[in-house]
Design a protein around this motif. Structure first.
Motif, PDB file in Angstrom:
ATOM      1  N   VAL A   8       1.480  12.257 -96.125  1.00 60.09           N
ATOM      2  CA  VAL A   8       1.447  13.249 -96.443  1.00 60.09           C
ATOM      3  C   VAL A   8       0.807  13.849 -97.765  1.00 60.09           C
ATOM      4  O   VAL A   8       1.276  13.241 -98.465  1.00 60.09           O
ATOM      5  CB  VAL A   8       3.278  14.053 -96.204  1.00 60.09           C
ATOM      6  CG1 VAL A   8       3.143  15.289 -97.184  1.00 60.09           C
ATOM      7  CG2 VAL A   8       3.660  13.472 -95.693  1.00 60.09           C
ATOM      8  N   ALA A   9      -0.129  14.876 -97.503  1.00 63.36           N
ATOM      9  CA  ALA A   9      -0.698  14.890 -98.827  1.00 63.36           C
ATOM     10  C   ALA A   9       0.254  16.232 -99.644  1.00 63.36           C
ATOM     11  O   ALA A   9       0.115  17.640 -98.985  1.00 63.36           O
ATOM     12  CB  ALA A   9      -2.454  15.175 -99.338  1.00 63.36           C
ATOM     13  N   GLY A  10       0.078  15.364-101.353  1.00 57.49           N
ATOM     14  CA  GLY A  10       0.529  17.112-102.422  1.00 57.49           C
ATOM     15  C   GLY A  10      -0.584  17.894-102.479  1.00 57.49           C
ATOM     16  O   GLY A  10      -1.567  17.994-102.396  1.00 57.49           O
ATOM     17  N   PRO A  11      -0.177  18.803-103.537  1.00 56.89           N
ATOM     18  CA  PRO A  11      -1.451  19.206-103.917  1.00 56.89           C
ATOM     19  C   PRO A  11      -1.957  18.860-105.232  1.00 56.89           C
ATOM     20  O   PRO A  11      -3.686  19.163-104.878  1.00 56.89           O
ATOM     21  CB  PRO A  11      -0.535  20.150-105.387  1.00 56.89           C
ATOM     22  CG  PRO A  11       0.974  19.733-104.584  1.00 56.89           C
ATOM     23  CD  PRO A  11       0.723  18.428-104.034  1.00 56.89           C
ATOM     24  N   VAL A  12      -1.930  17.871-105.850  1.00 60.20           N
ATOM     25  CA  VAL A  12      -2.425  16.814-106.727  1.00 60.20           C
ATOM     26  C   VAL A  12      -3.568  15.851-105.498  1.00 60.20           C
ATOM     27  O   VAL A  12      -4.634  15.973-105.711  1.00 60.20           O
ATOM     28  CB  VAL A  12      -1.896  15.974-107.538  1.00 60.20           C
ATOM     29  CG1 VAL A  12      -2.858  15.163-108.130  1.00 60.20           C
ATOM     30  CG2 VAL A  12      -1.490  16.643-108.667  1.00 60.20           C
ATOM     31  N   THR A  52       0.944  10.965-109.570  1.00 60.44           N
ATOM     32  CA  THR A  52       0.672  10.204-110.979  1.00 60.44           C
ATOM     33  C   THR A  52      -0.279   9.282-110.895  1.00 60.44           C
ATOM     34  O   THR A  52      -1.150   8.888-111.843  1.00 60.44           O
ATOM     35  CB  THR A  52       1.995  10.175-112.263  1.00 60.44           C
ATOM     36  OG1 THR A  52       2.879   9.186-111.491  1.00 60.44           O
ATOM     37  CG2 THR A  52       2.580  11.109-112.050  1.00 60.44           C
ATOM     38  N   HIS A  53      -0.281   8.855-110.201  1.00 56.71           N
ATOM     39  CA  HIS A  53      -0.924   7.248-110.042  1.00 56.71           C
ATOM     40  C   HIS A  53      -1.487   7.465-108.430  1.00 56.71           C
ATOM     41  O   HIS A  53      -0.963   7.446-107.238  1.00 56.71           O
ATOM     42  CB  HIS A  53      -0.067   6.087-110.457  1.00 56.71           C
ATOM     43  CG  HIS A  53       0.407   5.844-111.340  1.00 56.71           C
ATOM     44  ND1 HIS A  53       1.483   7.008-111.687  1.00 56.71           N
ATOM     45  CD2 HIS A  53       0.369   5.277-112.275  1.00 56.71           C
ATOM     46  CE1 HIS A  53       2.159   5.987-113.229  1.00 56.71           C
ATOM     47  NE2 HIS A  53       0.730   5.363-113.466  1.00 56.71           N
ATOM     48  N   GLU A  82      -6.875  17.535-115.103  1.00 52.35           N
ATOM     49  CA  GLU A  82      -5.685  16.831-114.607  1.00 52.35           C
ATOM     50  C   GLU A  82      -5.716  15.581-115.072  1.00 52.35           C
ATOM     51  O   GLU A  82      -3.793  15.531-114.882  1.00 52.35           O
ATOM     52  CB  GLU A  82      -5.684  16.790-112.728  1.00 52.35           C
ATOM     53  CG  GLU A  82      -5.960  18.001-112.135  1.00 52.35           C
ATOM     54  CD  GLU A  82      -6.675  18.362-111.715  1.00 52.35           C
ATOM     55  OE1 GLU A  82      -8.191  18.496-112.396  1.00 52.35           O
ATOM     56  OE2 GLU A  82      -7.120  20.064-111.973  1.00 52.35           O
ATOM     57  N   MET A  83      -6.487  15.099-115.710  1.00 50.84           N
ATOM     58  CA  MET A  83      -6.058  14.056-116.084  1.00 50.84           C
ATOM     59  C   MET A  83      -5.266  14.617-118.005  1.00 50.84           C
ATOM     60  O   MET A  83      -4.842  13.279-118.481  1.00 50.84           O
ATOM     61  CB  MET A  83      -6.983  13.543-116.430  1.00 50.84           C
ATOM     62  CG  MET A  83      -8.169  12.602-114.973  1.00 50.84           C
ATOM     63  SD  MET A  83      -6.701  11.008-114.137  1.00 50.84           S
ATOM     64  CE  MET A  83      -7.025   9.918-115.260  1.00 50.84           C
ATOM     65  N   LYS A  84      -5.353  15.056-117.936  1.00 48.98           N
ATOM     66  CA  LYS A  84      -4.916  15.979-120.029  1.00 48.98           C
ATOM     67  C   LYS A  84      -3.687  16.381-119.671  1.00 48.98           C
ATOM     68  O   LYS A  84      -3.525  16.608-120.722  1.00 48.98           O
ATOM     69  CB  LYS A  84      -6.618  16.443-120.116  1.00 48.98           C
ATOM     70  CG  LYS A  84      -7.350  15.967-120.072  1.00 48.98           C
ATOM     71  CD  LYS A  84      -8.902  16.868-121.304  1.00 48.98           C
ATOM     72  CE  LYS A  84     -10.087  16.644-121.345  1.00 48.98           C
ATOM     73  NZ  LYS A  84     -10.958  17.439-121.476  1.00 48.98           N
ATOM     74  N   ALA A  85      -3.339  17.150-118.165  1.00 51.31           N
ATOM     75  CA  ALA A  85      -2.669  17.654-118.196  1.00 51.31           C
ATOM     76  C   ALA A  85      -1.166  16.500-118.541  1.00 51.31           C
ATOM     77  O   ALA A  85      -0.835  16.030-118.193  1.00 51.31           O
ATOM     78  CB  ALA A  85      -2.493  18.516-117.426  1.00 51.31           C
ATOM     79  N   GLU A  86      -0.373  17.826-118.598  1.00 49.55           N
ATOM     80  CA  GLU A  86       1.449  16.674-119.236  1.00 49.55           C
ATOM     81  C   GLU A  86       1.679  16.906-117.579  1.00 49.55           C
ATOM     82  O   GLU A  86       1.527  18.097-116.606  1.00 49.55           O
ATOM     83  CB  GLU A  86       1.601  18.052-119.597  1.00 49.55           C
ATOM     84  CG  GLU A  86       3.263  17.253-120.467  1.00 49.55           C
ATOM     85  CD  GLU A  86       4.222  17.780-121.088  1.00 49.55           C
ATOM     86  OE1 GLU A  86       5.835  18.264-121.203  1.00 49.55           O
ATOM     87  OE2 GLU A  86       3.801  18.130-121.862  1.00 49.55           O
ATOM     88  N   ASN A  87       1.991  16.210-116.887  1.00 50.77           N
ATOM     89  CA  ASN A  87       2.321  15.281-115.851  1.00 50.77           C
ATOM     90  C   ASN A  87       1.441  15.550-114.751  1.00 50.77           C
ATOM     91  O   ASN A  87       1.742  15.775-113.616  1.00 50.77           O
ATOM     92  CB  ASN A  87       4.186  16.343-115.600  1.00 50.77           C
ATOM     93  CG  ASN A  87       4.812  15.807-116.724  1.00 50.77           C
ATOM     94  OD1 ASN A  87       5.412  15.059-116.990  1.00 50.77           O
ATOM     95  ND2 ASN A  87       5.666  17.540-116.652  1.00 50.77           N
ATOM     96  N   GLY A  88       0.378  14.912-115.216  1.00 49.27           N
ATOM     97  CA  GLY A  88      -0.890  15.996-114.463  1.00 49.27           C
ATOM     98  C   GLY A  88      -1.152  14.059-113.681  1.00 49.27           C
ATOM     99  O   GLY A  88       0.139  13.442-113.872  1.00 49.27           O
TER     100      GLY A  88
END
Length: 109
Positions: A8-12, A52-53, A82-88
């Motif tokens: 199940v793939a999420g948006p990230v 996140t990981h 996405e690496m820089k974003a908070e909660n990314g």
């Protein structure tokens, strides 16, 4: 093009797949969300994201003639925002190979 069935793939996860597929046209792409394995780490306390990981395995002809560092920098560049974003994205474990390298690895197993 992920070869992982029934995931199940999420948006990230989907964004990672889309960006890598568009840029590298991989012959194989496997994205594994390992966020659940890191929830207990101090930096992850209070983070609500479940994406996140990631462990990302990419096989692409576009890696031919490039070093591992250049391959990794390319992928980090694709996901820089996405690496820089908070909660990314907090961490990426990358395995980057050409088709010939992947075939050689399979032969050893």
């Amino acid at each position: 093009m992920s070869s992982q069935s029934l995931r199940v793939a999420g948006p990230v996860d989907k964004l990672i797949e889309e960006r890598i597929s568009k840029e590298l046209v991989p012959t194989s792409l496997k994205i594994i969300n390992e966020s659940h394995m890191h929830r207990h780490h101090a930096p992850m306390q209070g983070v609500e994201s479940t994406e996140t990981h990631f462990r990302v395995k990419v096989v692409s002809d576009k890696f031919a003639g490039t070093t591992m560092i250049k391959r990794h920098r390319l992928i980090y560049g694709l996901l820089a925002n996405e690496m820089k974003a908070e909660n990314g994205i907090h961490a990426l474990a990358l395995e980057t190979k050409t088709p010939a390298e992947a075939k050689k690895t399979q032969a050893k197993q």
